[in-house]
Design an enzyme around this catalytic site. Structure first.
Site, PDB file in Angstrom:
ATOM      1  N   GLU A  79       0.578  -1.328   0.117  1.00 53.84           N
ATOM      2  CA  GLU A  79       0.001  -0.169  -0.143  1.00 53.84           C
ATOM      3  C   GLU A  79       0.697   1.448   0.354  1.00 53.84           C
ATOM      4  OE1 GLU A  79      -2.040   0.912   4.200  1.00 53.84           O
ATOM      5  OE2 GLU A  79      -1.251  -0.801   4.248  1.00 53.84           O
ATOM      6  N   CYS A 111      -2.809  -3.469   4.666  1.00 49.23           N
ATOM      7  CA  CYS A 111      -2.511  -5.214   5.347  1.00 49.23           C
ATOM      8  C   CYS A 111      -2.944  -5.495   4.513  1.00 49.23           C
ATOM      9  CB  CYS A 111      -2.384  -4.695   6.395  1.00 49.23           C
ATOM     10  SG  CYS A 111      -2.303  -3.087   7.075  1.00 49.23           S
ATOM     11  N   HIS A 233      -2.821 -10.035  12.425  1.00 50.45           N
ATOM     12  CA  HIS A 233      -1.298  -8.618  11.874  1.00 50.45           C
ATOM     13  C   HIS A 233      -1.316  -7.657  12.918  1.00 50.45           C
ATOM     14  CE1 HIS A 233      -0.577  -4.732  10.356  1.00 50.45           C
ATOM     15  NE2 HIS A 233      -2.405  -4.001  10.822  1.00 50.45           N
TER      16      HIS A 233
HETATM   17  N1  CAA Z   1       1.465   3.834  31.121  1.00 47.71           N
HETATM   18  C1  CAA Z   1       1.138   1.881  30.405  1.00 47.71           C
HETATM   19  N2  CAA Z   1      -0.222   2.439  29.631  1.00 47.71           N
HETATM   20  C2  CAA Z   1      -0.376   3.395  29.377  1.00 47.71           C
HETATM   21  C3  CAA Z   1       0.262   4.859  29.409  1.00 47.71           C
HETATM   22  C4  CAA Z   1       1.113   4.095  30.622  1.00 47.71           C
HETATM   23  N3  CAA Z   1       1.482   5.456  31.240  1.00 47.71           N
HETATM   24  N4  CAA Z   1      -0.823   5.377  28.881  1.00 47.71           N
HETATM   25  C5  CAA Z   1      -1.727   5.410  28.069  1.00 47.71           C
HETATM   26  N5  CAA Z   1      -1.273   4.326  28.018  1.00 47.71           N
HETATM   27  C6  CAA Z   1      -2.359   3.246  27.971  1.00 47.71           C
HETATM   28  C7  CAA Z   1      -3.875   3.485  27.254  1.00 47.71           C
HETATM   29  O1  CAA Z   1      -4.447   2.920  28.597  1.00 47.71           O
HETATM   30  C8  CAA Z   1      -3.939   2.495  26.403  1.00 47.71           C
HETATM   31  O2  CAA Z   1      -4.630   1.691  26.710  1.00 47.71           O
HETATM   32  P1  CAA Z   1      -5.552   0.525  26.332  1.00 47.71           P
HETATM   33  O3  CAA Z   1      -5.239   0.590  24.412  1.00 47.71           O
HETATM   34  O4  CAA Z   1      -5.880  -0.965  26.888  1.00 47.71           O
HETATM   35  O5  CAA Z   1      -7.046   2.106  26.232  1.00 47.71           O
HETATM   36  C9  CAA Z   1      -2.839   2.551  25.412  1.00 47.71           C
HETATM   37  O6  CAA Z   1      -2.123   2.367  26.238  1.00 47.71           O
HETATM   38  C10 CAA Z   1      -3.130   3.985  23.958  1.00 47.71           C
HETATM   39  O7  CAA Z   1      -2.786   4.615  24.721  1.00 47.71           O
HETATM   40  P2  CAA Z   1      -3.648   5.332  24.177  1.00 47.71           P
HETATM   41  O8  CAA Z   1      -5.334   4.761  23.750  1.00 47.71           O
HETATM   42  O9  CAA Z   1      -4.350   7.275  24.905  1.00 47.71           O
HETATM   43  O10 CAA Z   1      -2.998   6.464  22.813  1.00 47.71           O
HETATM   44  P3  CAA Z   1      -3.656   7.034  21.911  1.00 47.71           P
HETATM   45  O11 CAA Z   1      -4.844   7.818  21.538  1.00 47.71           O
HETATM   46  O12 CAA Z   1      -2.164   8.176  20.901  1.00 47.71           O
HETATM   47  O13 CAA Z   1      -2.946   6.063  20.763  1.00 47.71           O
HETATM   48  C11 CAA Z   1      -3.887   4.258  18.796  1.00 47.71           C
HETATM   49  C12 CAA Z   1      -3.400   4.304  20.459  1.00 47.71           C
HETATM   50  C13 CAA Z   1      -5.221   4.940  18.254  1.00 47.71           C
HETATM   51  C14 CAA Z   1      -3.469   2.927  19.053  1.00 47.71           C
HETATM   52  C15 CAA Z   1      -2.706   5.298  18.080  1.00 47.71           C
HETATM   53  O14 CAA Z   1      -1.335   4.359  18.053  1.00 47.71           O
HETATM   54  C16 CAA Z   1      -3.650   4.971  16.375  1.00 47.71           C
HETATM   55  O15 CAA Z   1      -3.930   5.866  16.312  1.00 47.71           O
HETATM   56  N6  CAA Z   1      -2.615   4.001  15.772  1.00 47.71           N
HETATM   57  C17 CAA Z   1      -2.707   3.745  14.369  1.00 47.71           C
HETATM   58  C18 CAA Z   1      -3.667   3.363  14.002  1.00 47.71           C
HETATM   59  C19 CAA Z   1      -3.415   1.963  14.197  1.00 47.71           C
HETATM   60  O16 CAA Z   1      -2.663   1.226  14.475  1.00 47.71           O
HETATM   61  N7  CAA Z   1      -5.064   1.232  14.033  1.00 47.71           N
HETATM   62  C20 CAA Z   1      -4.841  -0.330  14.763  1.00 47.71           C
HETATM   63  C21 CAA Z   1      -6.331  -1.119  13.519  1.00 47.71           C
HETATM   64  S1  CAA Z   1      -5.901  -0.924  12.469  1.00 47.71           S
HETATM   65  C22 CAA Z   1      -4.611  -1.744  11.737  1.00 47.71           C
HETATM   66  O17 CAA Z   1      -4.314  -3.034  12.243  1.00 47.71           O
HETATM   67  C23 CAA Z   1      -4.637  -1.517   9.544  1.00 47.71           C
HETATM   68  C24 CAA Z   1      -2.947  -1.071   9.901  1.00 47.71           C
HETATM   69  O18 CAA Z   1      -1.855  -1.440   9.867  1.00 47.71           O
HETATM   70  C25 CAA Z   1      -2.740   0.563  10.573  1.00 47.71           C
END
Ligand code: CAA
Length: 388
Positions: A79, A111, A233
């Site tokens: 992609e 993916c 994945h």
């Molecule tokens: N200590 C321990 N854990 C902590 C922490 C700390 N100090 N601070 C935060 N966390 C935890 C949170 O509680 C959260 O855990 P949960 O998932 O269990 O709730 C985790 O860390 C992540 O924290 P946030 O949710 O606050 O993080 P975020 O909003 O910044 O982003 C995300 C997380 C949405 C996955 C982001 O990384 C993202 O957008 N990633 C890209 C999209 C992605 O990968 N999606 C996956 C599904 S789609 C897919 O698989 C296709 C692909 O390849 C893209």
């Protein structure tokens, strides 16, 4: 006759950005990354590394073990396409010096593309056992600076040789699949970086897993208990834990912590330090499992879950072949990971967001240390260098 993965090897870039460096830059607690999303490092490709050079680096050690002229197809899933018309497979074909008696095409669905290529390759080999197919899944994951996805970048390419009587994994007939038109992650043609609705994307991923699993059960009659190991994945390694928990809940399985770990943990080791490599990610996870599992995996049934945002998902299984250990390329995988150079946050920015250049005429500095590099683009023609 069985059909499946005869050889598998992956490649990644020569550089990484540590999530410790990233956390300091963003003023975030490191545990958010190491615990919350389960990542330590992201492989970062310099401008003279692209999906074609990564793919060539992944494929070379496979071609060195066979007659390259025996390859009848290159199915290149990505992609991170470099051209809207010419397939990355054609560039790869030239760089690797493959026979003209070979078909070449590029496949895309986020993916999921690598799994589509694998299934198509298996179908072609089943129809004609003379086929020898090189399946490539290669991607460079890029998100905007300061977006939620920035911590989940990475890059990598996997090359798989698909043949009859494979030495590593015999893919079993039947699978479960699911498609739904959703906007969780996408990259319009004019953009170099992906757009993502992060939290929504994880929900859609988990729903797709449930749907693909239910279809898998109705199509094959196989059960959760008949599967020994699971590769999902991996956009970030903690997603494996979320996925396996969700699948256990769907099937009503109550696993001990030890069984849960045995079924999933070896598959996360490489991805934790490579980051997301989109279409390659599932298969790098599979390599990670084979290379790092403490026990002999011969005759074990693997469940592979592929998810491509947008979205298409598939759950399939395969049986690890006795003797597989002898043809793993563990040494090359681990050497590449260890040989990478750490980047400062500023160096990462210069690799991923260079000052504006004429995209049709550019010469790249030498940063890529691999056997193949993109030396530049002249009059809109990509120029690759073979240093192997
Ligand atoms: N200590 C321990 N854990 C902590 C922490 C700390 N100090 N601070 C935060 N966390 C935890 C949170 O509680 C959260 O855990 P949960 O998932 O269990 O709730 C985790 O860390 C992540 O924290 P946030 O949710 O606050 O993080 P975020 O909003 O910044 O982003 C995300 C997380 C949405 C996955 C982001 O990384 C993202 O957008 N990633 C890209 C999209 C992605 O990968 N999606 C996956 C599904 S789609 C897919 O698989 C296709 C692909 O390849 C893209």
């Amino acid at each position: 006759m069985t059909v499946g993965i005869d050889l598998i090897h992956f490649a990644t870039a020569d550089y990484y950005l540590g999530l410790d460096t990233f956390a300091r830059e963003k003023g975030t607690e490191l545990e958010k990354y190491t615990v919350g999303i389960g990542q330590e490092k992201m492989s970062i490709a310099p401008p003279d590394e692209d999906i074609v050079t990564l793919a060539a680096k992944a494929a070379r050690p496979i071609l060195d073990q066979i007659d390259p002229n025996s390859i009848t197809n290159v199915l290149f899933a990505t992609e991170s396409g470099v051209d809207q018309s010419k397939s990355a497979g054609a560039y790869l074909h030239g760089l690797l010096g493959l026979s003209n008696r070979c078909r070449t095409v590029e496949l895309k669905h986020a993916c999921y593309g690598g799994t589509a290529a694998l299934q198509m390759a298996c179908a072609l080999v089943t129809a004609n056992p003379k086929e020898r197919i090189l399946v490539i899944a290669a991607d460079i994951a890029k998100y905007d600076v300061d977006s939620s996805g920035e911590a989940t970048q990475g890059c990598g390419a996997v090359a798989m040789l698909i043949t009859p009587d494979p030495r590593i994994l015999a893919i079993e007939p039947g699978s479960g699949y699911f498609t739904e038109d959703v906007m969780d992650f996408w990259r319009p043609n004019h953009r170099a970086t992906a757009l993502v609705d992060g939290k929504y994307s994880t929900k859609v991923y988990l729903n797709s897993l449930k749907q693909a699993w239910q279809h898998f059960v109705s199509e094959t009659g196989r059960s959760f208990e008949q599967i020994d190991a699971f590769c999902y994945h991996i956009p970030f390694s903690r997603m494996t834990e979320k996925a396996h928990k969700a699948l256990c809940k769907t099937v009503g399985a109550r696993l001990s912590k030890n069984t849960f770990q045995t079924q999933t943990q070896p598959g996360q080791i490489y991805n934790r330090v490579l980051g997301n490599s989109y279409s390659a990610s599932l298969f790098i996870g599979f390599c990670s499992f084979l290379d790092n599992a403490p026990d002999d995996l011969s005759h074990k049934r693997f469940g592979l879950f592929s998810y491509g945002s947008g979205c298409v998902a598939e759950f399939l299984t395969g049986i690890v072949q006795p003797g597989y250990e002898k043809v793993l390329m563990r040494g090359s995988h681990q050497k590449q990971i260890q040989a990478r150079t750490p980047l400062t946050y500023e160096q990462y920015l210069t690799f991923y967001y260079p000052a504006t250049q004429d995209p049709d005429n550019v010469t790249f500095d030498v940063n890529n240390r691999g056997p193949y590099r993109l030396s530049g683009i002249q009059h809109a023609i990509r120029r690759y260098q073979n240093r192997s």
